[in-house]
Design an enzyme around this catalytic site. Structure first.
Site, PDB file in Angstrom:
ATOM      1  N   LYS A  34       0.831  -1.214   0.000  1.00 16.42           N
ATOM      2  CA  LYS A  34       0.000   0.000   0.000  1.00 16.42           C
ATOM      3  C   LYS A  34       0.860   1.257   0.000  1.00 16.42           C
ATOM      4  O   LYS A  34       0.518   2.267   0.593  1.00 16.42           O
ATOM      5  CB  LYS A  34      -0.939   0.023   1.223  1.00 16.42           C
ATOM      6  CG  LYS A  34      -1.790  -1.205   1.394  1.00 16.42           C
ATOM      7  CD  LYS A  34      -2.767  -1.397   0.268  1.00 16.42           C
ATOM      8  CE  LYS A  34      -3.640  -2.620   0.525  1.00 16.42           C
ATOM      9  NZ  LYS A  34      -4.099  -3.263  -0.663  1.00 16.42           N
ATOM     10  N   CYS A  35       1.964   1.215  -0.684  1.00 13.39           N
ATOM     11  CA  CYS A  35       2.945   2.303  -0.709  1.00 13.39           C
ATOM     12  C   CYS A  35       2.928   2.971  -2.077  1.00 13.39           C
ATOM     13  O   CYS A  35       2.617   2.336  -3.087  1.00 13.39           O
ATOM     14  CB  CYS A  35       4.333   1.717  -0.422  1.00 13.39           C
ATOM     15  SG  CYS A  35       5.698   2.888  -0.509  1.00 13.39           S
TER      16      CYS A  35
END
Length: 181
Positions: A34-35
């Site tokens: 989720k970066c």
């Protein structure tokens, strides 16, 4: 000592030695699903496909230490990476890569190659520096891992040759990889 002296856990929890990669050029990377840098997984896989037959191997270590950007469980991480980015290189068990509980492998890696700064030409460098200064100023101290997608290039003998920060895109590493192959 080399990286081949370290034991790690697979995503399913089995202990294995990095010695099984002896003789390969390795790229060790800490990942998160989720970066903002997560799309690098696609290009990392392309590097794996391009150089794998010549003895190049990427190994990934998910970490949830940076703004909780790895909320998935180990099996879910592997599935996400395969489905969304075509990843087929090994993704090991989620670990800490900095601070007091850092996995010994990462303590070793950062002791071998210091932090030399971010590529400030990368489009998100200024934003990343702003986030670090504002929310995590202690991350900027010393040679520890600063964010997700820090990459270490390892030669066939297990020595750390290069360190590339999050702001280094996978294809920018190609000349360094080719030199070691």
């Amino acid at each position: 000592m080399s990286i081949f002296d370290y034991k790690v856990k697979t995503a399913s929890g089995l202990t294995t030695s990095l010695e099984k990669y002896k003789g390969n050029v390795l790229l060790i990377v800490n990942t998160a699903t989720k970066c903002g840098f997560t799309p690098q997984l696609t290009d990392l896989q392309k590097l794996q496909e391009r150089y794998g037959e010549r003895g190049f191997q990427i190994v990934a270590f998910p970490s949830n230490q940076f703004a909780e950007q790895e909320p998935l469980k180990d099996g879910e991480i592997t599935e996400f990476c395969a489905l969304n980015h075509g990843v087929n290189f090994p993704i090991f068990k989620k670990i800490d890569v900095r601070d007091d509980n850092a996995h010994p492998l990462y303590t070793y890696l950062t002791s071998q190659k210091p932090f030399e700064g971010f590529n400030m030409d990368h489009p998100v460098s200024k934003l990343l520096m702003s986030i670090l200064k504002e929310r995590h100023p202690h991350y900027l101290l010393g040679d520890s891992i600063k964010w997700n997608f820090t990459k270490f290039l390892i030669n066939r003998e297990g020595n750390v040759v290069n360190r590339f920060e999050s702001t280094t895109e996978p294809f920018e590493m190609e000349p360094y990889i080719e030199t070691l192959l």
